[in-house]
Design an enzyme around this catalytic site. Structure first.
Site, PDB file in Angstrom:
ATOM      1  N   CYS A 264       0.829  -1.206   0.000  1.00  0.00           N
ATOM      2  CA  CYS A 264       0.000   0.000   0.000  1.00  0.00           C
ATOM      3  C   CYS A 264       0.869   1.263   0.000  1.00  0.00           C
ATOM      4  O   CYS A 264       1.506   1.572  -1.003  1.00  0.00           O
ATOM      5  CB  CYS A 264      -0.969  -0.042   1.172  1.00  0.00           C
ATOM      6  SG  CYS A 264      -2.405   1.030   0.958  1.00  0.00           S
ATOM      7  N   PHE A 265       0.936   1.981   1.107  1.00  0.00           N
ATOM      8  CA  PHE A 265       1.802   3.162   1.177  1.00  0.00           C
ATOM      9  C   PHE A 265       3.249   2.759   0.905  1.00  0.00           C
ATOM     10  O   PHE A 265       4.006   3.489   0.262  1.00  0.00           O
ATOM     11  CB  PHE A 265       1.680   3.806   2.560  1.00  0.00           C
ATOM     12  CG  PHE A 265       2.027   5.277   2.596  1.00  0.00           C
ATOM     13  CD1 PHE A 265       1.266   6.213   1.928  1.00  0.00           C
ATOM     14  CD2 PHE A 265       3.122   5.718   3.325  1.00  0.00           C
ATOM     15  CE1 PHE A 265       1.582   7.561   1.978  1.00  0.00           C
ATOM     16  CE2 PHE A 265       3.444   7.066   3.386  1.00  0.00           C
ATOM     17  CZ  PHE A 265       2.667   7.992   2.706  1.00  0.00           C
ATOM     18  N   GLN A 268       3.946   2.796  -2.737  1.00  0.00           N
ATOM     19  CA  GLN A 268       4.159   4.156  -3.236  1.00  0.00           C
ATOM     20  C   GLN A 268       5.534   4.682  -2.826  1.00  0.00           C
ATOM     21  O   GLN A 268       6.185   5.391  -3.603  1.00  0.00           O
ATOM     22  CB  GLN A 268       3.040   5.062  -2.713  1.00  0.00           C
ATOM     23  CG  GLN A 268       1.660   4.669  -3.217  1.00  0.00           C
ATOM     24  CD  GLN A 268       0.524   5.169  -2.346  1.00  0.00           C
ATOM     25  OE1 GLN A 268       0.727   5.951  -1.418  1.00  0.00           O
ATOM     26  NE2 GLN A 268      -0.682   4.704  -2.619  1.00  0.00           N
ATOM     27  N   ASN A 306      -7.243  -0.231  -0.065  1.00  0.00           N
ATOM     28  CA  ASN A 306      -7.577   1.033   0.581  1.00  0.00           C
ATOM     29  C   ASN A 306      -6.511   2.041   0.197  1.00  0.00           C
ATOM     30  O   ASN A 306      -5.539   2.238   0.916  1.00  0.00           O
ATOM     31  CB  ASN A 306      -7.642   0.884   2.098  1.00  0.00           C
ATOM     32  CG  ASN A 306      -7.848   2.229   2.789  1.00  0.00           C
ATOM     33  OD1 ASN A 306      -8.215   3.214   2.145  1.00  0.00           O
ATOM     34  ND2 ASN A 306      -7.594   2.291   4.073  1.00  0.00           N
ATOM     35  N   PHE A 309      -4.082   7.111  -3.686  1.00  0.00           N
ATOM     36  CA  PHE A 309      -2.960   7.553  -4.511  1.00  0.00           C
ATOM     37  C   PHE A 309      -2.373   6.333  -5.209  1.00  0.00           C
ATOM     38  O   PHE A 309      -2.582   5.192  -4.786  1.00  0.00           O
ATOM     39  CB  PHE A 309      -1.892   8.234  -3.655  1.00  0.00           C
ATOM     40  CG  PHE A 309      -2.335   9.535  -3.036  1.00  0.00           C
ATOM     41  CD1 PHE A 309      -2.060  10.750  -3.652  1.00  0.00           C
ATOM     42  CD2 PHE A 309      -3.035   9.542  -1.835  1.00  0.00           C
ATOM     43  CE1 PHE A 309      -2.468  11.943  -3.090  1.00  0.00           C
ATOM     44  CE2 PHE A 309      -3.454  10.728  -1.259  1.00  0.00           C
ATOM     45  CZ  PHE A 309      -3.169  11.936  -1.889  1.00  0.00           C
ATOM     46  N   HIS A 354      -3.702  -5.128   0.009  1.00  0.00           N
ATOM     47  CA  HIS A 354      -3.481  -5.629   1.372  1.00  0.00           C
ATOM     48  C   HIS A 354      -3.516  -7.159   1.394  1.00  0.00           C
ATOM     49  O   HIS A 354      -4.587  -7.758   1.546  1.00  0.00           O
ATOM     50  CB  HIS A 354      -4.549  -5.080   2.318  1.00  0.00           C
ATOM     51  CG  HIS A 354      -4.423  -3.624   2.584  1.00  0.00           C
ATOM     52  ND1 HIS A 354      -4.025  -3.124   3.807  1.00  0.00           N
ATOM     53  CD2 HIS A 354      -4.615  -2.560   1.789  1.00  0.00           C
ATOM     54  CE1 HIS A 354      -3.991  -1.799   3.749  1.00  0.00           C
ATOM     55  NE2 HIS A 354      -4.345  -1.432   2.529  1.00  0.00           N
ATOM     56  N   GLU A 356      -2.627  -9.150   3.715  1.00  0.00           N
ATOM     57  CA  GLU A 356      -2.990  -9.735   5.017  1.00  0.00           C
ATOM     58  C   GLU A 356      -4.493  -9.918   5.133  1.00  0.00           C
ATOM     59  O   GLU A 356      -4.964 -10.857   5.762  1.00  0.00           O
ATOM     60  CB  GLU A 356      -2.468  -8.861   6.160  1.00  0.00           C
ATOM     61  CG  GLU A 356      -3.307  -7.684   6.535  1.00  0.00           C
ATOM     62  CD  GLU A 356      -3.342  -6.603   5.467  1.00  0.00           C
ATOM     63  OE1 GLU A 356      -4.308  -5.809   5.443  1.00  0.00           O
ATOM     64  OE2 GLU A 356      -2.410  -6.514   4.658  1.00  0.00           O
TER      65      GLU A 356
END
Length: 380
Positions: A264-265, A268, A306, A309, A354, A356
Protein backbone atom coordinates in the site's frame (compact mmCIF):
# COMPACT_ATOMS: atom_id res chain seq x y z
CA UNK A 1 -14.67 17.36 16.21
CA UNK A 2 -17.35 17.83 18.88
CA UNK A 3 -19.49 14.94 20.07
CA UNK A 4 -22.14 13.63 22.42
CA UNK A 5 -23.96 10.27 22.37
CA UNK A 6 -27.38 10.25 24.06
CA UNK A 7 -30.33 9.24 21.84
CA UNK A 8 -28.35 9.64 18.66
CA UNK A 9 -30.65 7.54 16.45
CA UNK A 10 -33.49 10.06 16.87
CA UNK A 11 -31.33 13.12 16.19
CA UNK A 12 -31.31 14.78 12.73
CA UNK A 13 -28.04 14.75 10.80
CA UNK A 14 -26.79 16.38 7.60
CA UNK A 15 -23.95 15.40 5.27
CA UNK A 16 -22.51 18.30 3.26
CA UNK A 17 -20.06 17.79 0.37
CA UNK A 18 -17.66 20.54 -0.65
CA UNK A 19 -19.40 20.91 -4.04
CA UNK A 20 -22.63 21.83 -2.23
CA UNK A 21 -24.50 18.51 -2.48
CA UNK A 22 -26.43 17.77 0.73
CA UNK A 23 -27.82 14.52 2.14
CA UNK A 24 -30.07 14.36 5.19
CA UNK A 25 -30.50 11.49 7.63
CA UNK A 26 -30.22 10.55 11.29
CA UNK A 27 -27.27 10.57 13.64
CA UNK A 28 -25.40 7.26 13.92
CA UNK A 29 -22.78 6.87 16.62
CA UNK A 30 -21.75 10.10 18.30
CA UNK A 31 -23.63 13.38 17.85
CA UNK A 32 -21.66 16.44 16.81
CA UNK A 33 -19.68 17.44 13.75
CA UNK A 34 -16.72 16.00 11.87
CA UNK A 35 -14.77 16.63 8.67
CA UNK A 36 -12.64 14.61 6.29
CA UNK A 37 -12.34 13.27 2.77
CA UNK A 38 -15.46 11.47 1.53
CA UNK A 39 -14.58 8.02 0.13
CA UNK A 40 -16.59 4.86 -0.45
CA UNK A 41 -15.80 1.25 0.45
CA UNK A 42 -17.34 -1.62 -1.49
CA UNK A 43 -16.85 -4.35 1.12
CA UNK A 44 -19.98 -6.22 2.18
CA UNK A 45 -18.27 -7.43 5.36
CA UNK A 46 -15.22 -6.56 7.42
CA UNK A 47 -16.48 -3.18 8.58
CA UNK A 48 -14.68 -3.53 11.92
CA UNK A 49 -11.35 -3.98 10.14
CA UNK A 50 -12.14 -0.98 7.93
CA UNK A 51 -12.95 1.29 10.85
CA UNK A 52 -9.73 0.40 12.71
CA UNK A 53 -7.41 0.56 9.67
CA UNK A 54 -5.05 3.54 10.25
CA UNK A 55 -4.99 4.16 6.48
CA UNK A 56 -8.49 5.65 6.84
CA UNK A 57 -7.24 8.45 9.10
CA UNK A 58 -9.03 11.73 8.22
CA UNK A 59 -11.49 10.04 5.88
CA UNK A 60 -15.28 9.80 6.08
CA UNK A 61 -16.17 6.32 4.84
CA UNK A 62 -19.37 5.69 2.89
CA UNK A 63 -20.40 2.02 2.97
CA UNK A 64 -21.89 0.90 -0.35
CA UNK A 65 -23.40 -2.24 1.24
CA UNK A 66 -26.92 -1.25 2.34
CA UNK A 67 -26.99 -3.13 5.67
CA UNK A 68 -24.15 -2.44 8.10
CA UNK A 69 -23.66 -3.58 11.69
CA UNK A 70 -25.31 -6.99 11.30
CA UNK A 71 -22.57 -8.83 13.22
CA UNK A 72 -22.01 -6.16 15.85
CA UNK A 73 -18.51 -5.47 17.22
CA UNK A 74 -16.23 -8.02 18.87
CA UNK A 75 -12.96 -7.79 20.79
CA UNK A 76 -10.83 -9.79 18.34
CA UNK A 77 -11.07 -8.28 14.84
CA UNK A 78 -9.78 -4.72 15.31
CA UNK A 79 -6.68 -3.89 13.25
CA UNK A 80 -5.47 -1.30 15.79
CA UNK A 81 -6.36 0.03 19.24
CA UNK A 82 -8.93 2.54 18.02
CA UNK A 83 -11.25 3.60 15.22
CA UNK A 84 -9.42 5.86 12.76
CA UNK A 85 -12.14 7.00 10.35
CA UNK A 86 -13.23 10.61 10.79
CA UNK A 87 -16.85 9.78 10.08
CA UNK A 88 -19.11 6.94 8.97
CA UNK A 89 -22.02 6.85 6.52
CA UNK A 90 -24.51 3.97 6.26
CA UNK A 91 -27.93 3.46 4.74
CA UNK A 92 -29.68 0.89 6.96
CA UNK A 93 -27.94 0.13 10.27
CA UNK A 94 -28.75 -3.21 11.87
CA UNK A 95 -31.38 -2.96 14.59
CA UNK A 96 -30.10 -6.04 16.44
CA UNK A 97 -26.66 -7.59 15.76
CA UNK A 98 -26.44 -11.36 15.49
CA UNK A 99 -23.11 -13.12 15.91
CA UNK A 100 -21.76 -15.40 18.62
CA UNK A 101 -18.66 -13.20 19.04
CA UNK A 102 -20.55 -9.88 19.20
CA UNK A 103 -20.04 -7.89 22.39
CA UNK A 104 -21.82 -4.63 21.53
CA UNK A 105 -23.51 -2.87 18.64
CA UNK A 106 -21.61 -0.92 16.01
CA UNK A 107 -23.59 2.18 16.96
CA UNK A 108 -22.46 1.82 20.57
CA UNK A 109 -18.82 1.39 19.54
CA UNK A 110 -18.88 4.47 17.31
CA UNK A 111 -20.47 6.50 20.09
CA UNK A 112 -18.02 5.25 22.71
CA UNK A 113 -15.08 6.33 20.56
CA UNK A 114 -16.62 9.68 19.61
CA UNK A 115 -17.03 8.89 15.90
CA UNK A 116 -19.73 11.01 14.28
CA UNK A 117 -21.82 9.15 11.71
CA UNK A 118 -25.02 9.42 9.73
CA UNK A 119 -27.61 6.78 8.74
CA UNK A 120 -30.68 6.78 6.53
CA UNK A 121 -28.66 8.22 3.64
CA UNK A 122 -29.09 7.09 0.01
CA UNK A 123 -25.56 5.68 -0.16
CA UNK A 124 -26.08 4.50 -3.73
CA UNK A 125 -26.71 8.08 -4.88
CA UNK A 126 -23.83 9.35 -2.76
CA UNK A 127 -21.44 6.74 -4.18
CA UNK A 128 -22.46 7.54 -7.76
CA UNK A 129 -21.86 11.21 -7.02
CA UNK A 130 -18.34 10.51 -5.71
CA UNK A 131 -17.57 8.28 -8.71
CA UNK A 132 -18.58 11.07 -11.07
CA UNK A 133 -17.12 14.05 -9.19
CA UNK A 134 -14.28 12.34 -7.31
CA UNK A 135 -13.39 12.07 -3.63
CA UNK A 136 -13.84 15.43 -1.92
CA UNK A 137 -14.04 17.10 1.46
CA UNK A 138 -17.16 16.48 3.50
CA UNK A 139 -18.72 17.34 6.82
CA UNK A 140 -21.27 15.49 8.93
CA UNK A 141 -23.32 17.65 11.29
CA UNK A 142 -25.84 16.29 13.80
CA UNK A 143 -27.83 17.71 16.68
CA UNK A 144 -31.12 19.44 17.34
CA UNK A 145 -29.68 22.89 16.56
CA UNK A 146 -27.88 22.52 13.23
CA UNK A 147 -26.14 25.46 11.53
CA UNK A 148 -27.65 26.80 8.30
CA UNK A 149 -26.54 25.18 5.02
CA UNK A 150 -24.27 28.08 4.05
CA UNK A 151 -22.39 27.92 7.35
CA UNK A 152 -21.94 24.15 7.09
CA UNK A 153 -20.64 24.39 3.52
CA UNK A 154 -18.18 27.11 4.49
CA UNK A 155 -16.82 24.95 7.31
CA UNK A 156 -16.39 21.98 4.95
CA UNK A 157 -14.45 24.10 2.47
CA UNK A 158 -12.10 25.26 5.23
CA UNK A 159 -11.15 21.68 6.15
CA UNK A 160 -7.70 20.45 5.03
CA UNK A 161 -7.43 18.46 1.80
CA UNK A 162 -5.91 14.99 1.53
CA UNK A 163 -3.53 16.01 -1.23
CA UNK A 164 -0.37 17.27 0.45
CA UNK A 165 -1.26 15.70 3.82
CA UNK A 166 1.62 14.09 5.75
CA UNK A 167 -0.16 11.72 8.13
CA UNK A 168 1.82 8.53 8.67
CA UNK A 169 3.61 9.76 11.82
CA UNK A 170 0.20 10.63 13.35
CA UNK A 171 -0.99 7.01 13.26
CA UNK A 172 2.27 5.06 13.68
CA UNK A 173 3.59 3.64 16.93
CA UNK A 174 5.70 6.00 19.01
CA UNK A 175 7.81 3.21 20.50
CA UNK A 176 9.28 0.14 18.86
CA UNK A 177 7.79 -3.24 19.82
CA UNK A 178 8.31 -6.89 18.87
CA UNK A 179 5.84 -9.46 17.56
CA UNK A 180 7.49 -12.82 18.24
CA UNK A 181 7.65 -15.63 15.71
CA UNK A 182 5.19 -18.47 16.07
CA UNK A 183 7.09 -21.70 16.59
CA UNK A 184 10.71 -21.80 15.49
CA UNK A 185 12.20 -18.39 14.69
CA UNK A 186 13.56 -18.38 11.13
CA UNK A 187 14.03 -14.70 10.29
CA UNK A 188 14.06 -11.20 11.77
CA UNK A 189 12.21 -8.42 9.94
CA UNK A 190 12.31 -4.69 10.64
CA UNK A 191 8.83 -3.32 9.85
CA UNK A 192 8.58 0.45 9.39
CA UNK A 193 5.16 1.42 10.73
CA UNK A 194 3.48 3.99 8.48
CA UNK A 195 0.04 2.93 9.70
CA UNK A 196 0.46 -0.82 10.03
CA UNK A 197 -2.52 -3.12 10.57
CA UNK A 198 -2.31 -5.67 13.36
CA UNK A 199 -2.81 -8.64 11.03
CA UNK A 200 0.30 -7.81 8.99
CA UNK A 201 3.00 -8.73 11.55
CA UNK A 202 0.78 -11.66 12.57
CA UNK A 203 0.93 -13.04 9.00
CA UNK A 204 4.72 -12.80 9.13
CA UNK A 205 4.90 -14.33 12.61
CA UNK A 206 2.91 -17.32 11.28
CA UNK A 207 5.87 -17.95 8.96
CA UNK A 208 8.49 -17.98 11.69
CA UNK A 209 9.40 -14.30 11.43
CA UNK A 210 10.19 -12.17 14.48
CA UNK A 211 8.88 -8.71 13.58
CA UNK A 212 10.40 -5.55 15.06
CA UNK A 213 7.81 -2.81 14.44
CA UNK A 214 9.54 0.58 14.27
CA UNK A 215 8.10 4.13 14.33
CA UNK A 216 7.62 6.03 11.07
CA UNK A 217 10.47 8.29 12.19
CA UNK A 218 12.95 5.36 12.32
CA UNK A 219 16.28 5.96 10.59
CA UNK A 220 18.36 3.57 8.50
CA UNK A 221 20.53 3.00 11.59
CA UNK A 222 17.41 2.13 13.62
CA UNK A 223 16.38 -0.39 10.96
CA UNK A 224 19.75 -2.15 10.95
CA UNK A 225 20.11 -2.03 14.72
CA UNK A 226 17.79 -5.07 14.88
CA UNK A 227 20.04 -6.99 12.44
CA UNK A 228 17.19 -7.72 10.02
CA UNK A 229 17.04 -10.45 7.39
CA UNK A 230 14.39 -8.36 5.64
CA UNK A 231 12.75 -4.94 5.83
CA UNK A 232 9.03 -4.24 5.48
CA UNK A 233 7.26 -0.92 4.80
CA UNK A 234 3.59 -0.86 5.78
CA UNK A 235 0.36 0.68 4.61
CA UNK A 236 -0.61 4.13 5.89
CA UNK A 237 -2.58 7.33 5.25
CA UNK A 238 -1.77 10.55 3.46
CA UNK A 239 -0.08 11.76 0.31
CA UNK A 240 3.06 9.79 -0.63
CA UNK A 241 4.49 12.94 -2.20
CA UNK A 242 5.07 14.23 1.35
CA UNK A 243 6.85 11.08 2.59
CA UNK A 244 10.45 12.20 2.04
CA UNK A 245 11.78 10.54 5.21
CA UNK A 246 10.46 7.00 4.49
CA UNK A 247 11.70 7.34 0.89
CA UNK A 248 15.18 8.20 2.18
CA UNK A 249 15.16 5.22 4.56
CA UNK A 250 14.00 2.87 1.80
CA UNK A 251 16.80 4.05 -0.48
CA UNK A 252 19.24 3.20 2.29
CA UNK A 253 17.79 -0.31 2.45
CA UNK A 254 17.95 -0.71 -1.32
CA UNK A 255 21.58 0.40 -1.36
CA UNK A 256 22.43 -2.40 1.08
CA UNK A 257 20.51 -4.99 -0.91
CA UNK A 258 18.46 -6.31 2.02
CA UNK A 259 15.28 -8.17 0.98
CA UNK A 260 12.45 -5.63 0.98
CA UNK A 261 8.66 -5.89 0.88
CA UNK A 262 6.15 -3.03 0.90
CA UNK A 263 2.36 -2.87 0.82
CA UNK A 264 0.00 0.00 0.00
CA UNK A 265 1.80 3.16 1.18
CA UNK A 266 4.97 1.05 1.10
CA UNK A 267 4.38 0.43 -2.61
CA UNK A 268 4.16 4.16 -3.24
CA UNK A 269 7.32 4.71 -1.19
CA UNK A 270 9.14 2.14 -3.34
CA UNK A 271 7.87 3.89 -6.44
CA UNK A 272 9.28 7.18 -5.26
CA UNK A 273 12.55 5.57 -4.14
CA UNK A 274 12.99 4.20 -7.67
CA UNK A 275 12.36 7.62 -9.22
CA UNK A 276 8.71 7.27 -10.25
CA UNK A 277 6.05 9.85 -9.44
CA UNK A 278 2.74 9.41 -7.64
CA UNK A 279 -0.68 10.90 -8.28
CA UNK A 280 -4.11 11.12 -6.66
CA UNK A 281 -6.78 8.83 -8.02
CA UNK A 282 -10.19 10.28 -8.80
CA UNK A 283 -11.96 8.26 -6.13
CA UNK A 284 -9.48 5.53 -5.19
CA UNK A 285 -9.83 1.81 -4.55
CA UNK A 286 -11.46 0.73 -1.29
CA UNK A 287 -13.09 -2.58 -0.47
CA UNK A 288 -12.40 -6.30 -0.68
CA UNK A 289 -13.36 -7.15 -4.26
CA UNK A 290 -10.77 -5.50 -6.53
CA UNK A 291 -9.42 -7.69 -9.39
CA UNK A 292 -5.63 -7.60 -9.80
CA UNK A 293 -3.40 -9.53 -12.17
CA UNK A 294 -0.01 -10.78 -11.00
CA UNK A 295 1.89 -10.28 -14.25
CA UNK A 296 4.71 -12.55 -13.11
CA UNK A 297 2.35 -15.56 -13.06
CA UNK A 298 -0.66 -14.40 -15.07
CA UNK A 299 -2.90 -15.21 -12.12
CA UNK A 300 -5.89 -12.97 -11.36
CA UNK A 301 -6.60 -12.30 -7.68
CA UNK A 302 -9.54 -10.74 -5.87
CA UNK A 303 -7.90 -8.36 -3.40
CA UNK A 304 -8.51 -5.97 -0.52
CA UNK A 305 -7.70 -2.30 -1.19
CA UNK A 306 -7.58 1.03 0.58
CA UNK A 307 -5.70 3.69 -1.36
CA UNK A 308 -6.39 7.07 -2.90
CA UNK A 309 -2.96 7.55 -4.51
CA UNK A 310 -1.04 5.47 -7.04
CA UNK A 311 2.42 5.09 -8.58
CA UNK A 312 2.99 6.61 -12.02
CA UNK A 313 5.13 3.95 -13.72
CA UNK A 314 5.02 2.61 -17.30
CA UNK A 315 3.13 -0.64 -17.71
CA UNK A 316 4.74 -1.73 -20.95
CA UNK A 317 8.48 -1.77 -20.32
CA UNK A 318 11.30 -2.52 -17.92
CA UNK A 319 12.76 0.70 -16.51
CA UNK A 320 16.29 1.54 -15.45
CA UNK A 321 16.48 2.96 -11.92
CA UNK A 322 19.32 3.93 -9.55
CA UNK A 323 18.93 0.41 -8.06
CA UNK A 324 18.80 -1.61 -11.26
CA UNK A 325 15.96 -2.66 -13.52
CA UNK A 326 12.37 -2.42 -12.30
CA UNK A 327 8.99 -3.36 -13.72
CA UNK A 328 5.30 -3.23 -12.87
CA UNK A 329 4.46 -6.66 -11.43
CA UNK A 330 0.74 -6.23 -10.69
CA UNK A 331 -2.01 -4.19 -12.36
CA UNK A 332 -5.66 -3.48 -11.51
CA UNK A 333 -7.94 -4.97 -14.15
CA UNK A 334 -10.61 -2.32 -13.59
CA UNK A 335 -8.53 0.71 -14.57
CA UNK A 336 -4.90 -0.36 -15.26
CA UNK A 337 -3.60 1.32 -12.10
CA UNK A 338 -0.16 0.10 -10.98
CA UNK A 339 -0.71 -2.43 -8.18
CA UNK A 340 2.81 -3.74 -7.69
CA UNK A 341 6.49 -3.18 -8.45
CA UNK A 342 9.55 -5.40 -8.42
CA UNK A 343 13.25 -4.95 -8.91
CA UNK A 344 14.96 -7.41 -11.23
CA UNK A 345 18.49 -6.92 -9.91
CA UNK A 346 17.81 -6.62 -6.17
CA UNK A 347 15.51 -8.56 -3.78
CA UNK A 348 12.73 -5.99 -3.49
CA UNK A 349 9.03 -5.91 -4.39
CA UNK A 350 5.79 -4.27 -3.32
CA UNK A 351 2.05 -4.36 -3.90
CA UNK A 352 -0.55 -1.63 -3.64
CA UNK A 353 -3.20 -3.75 -1.95
CA UNK A 354 -3.48 -5.63 1.37
CA UNK A 355 -2.38 -9.28 1.26
CA UNK A 356 -2.99 -9.73 5.02
CA UNK A 357 -6.74 -9.15 4.37
CA UNK A 358 -8.10 -10.13 7.76
CA UNK A 359 -11.68 -9.86 6.52
CA UNK A 360 -10.76 -11.62 3.26
CA UNK A 361 -10.20 -12.40 0.50
CA UNK A 362 -6.98 -14.37 0.95
CA UNK A 363 -5.92 -14.77 -2.69
CA UNK A 364 -2.74 -12.74 -2.11
CA UNK A 365 -1.45 -14.41 1.07
CA UNK A 366 1.28 -16.04 -1.03
CA UNK A 367 3.11 -12.69 -1.11
CA UNK A 368 4.33 -13.26 2.43
CA UNK A 369 5.77 -16.56 1.23
CA UNK A 370 7.46 -14.70 -1.63
CA UNK A 371 9.07 -12.40 0.94
CA UNK A 372 10.29 -15.47 2.88
CA UNK A 373 11.83 -16.90 -0.29
CA UNK A 374 13.72 -13.66 -0.88
CA UNK A 375 15.19 -13.88 2.62
CA UNK A 376 16.01 -17.57 2.14
CA UNK A 377 17.76 -16.76 -1.12
CA UNK A 378 19.75 -13.96 0.46
CA UNK A 379 20.84 -16.17 3.35
CA UNK A 380 21.86 -18.97 0.98
Amino acid sequence: MTTSTRGADKVPAVLVLEDGRIFRGRAYGAVGETFGEAVFSTGMTGYQETLTDPSYHRQVVVMTAPHVGNTGVNDEDAESKRIWVSGYVVRDPARVPSNWRSRRTLDEELAAQGVVGISGVDTRALTRHLRERGAMRVGIFSGNALPDEGTMLAEVRQAPEMQGADLSAEVATKEAYVVPAQGEKKFTVAAVDLGIKGMTPYRMAERGIEVHVLPATATVDDVYAVNPDGVFFSNGPGDPATADHPVSVMRGVLERGTPLFGICFGNQILGRALGFGTFKLKYGHRGINQPVQDRTTGKVEVTAHNHGFAVDAPLDKVCDTPFGRAEVSHVCLNDNVVEGLQLLDKPAFSVQYHPEAAAGPHDAAYLFDRFVKLMEGQRA
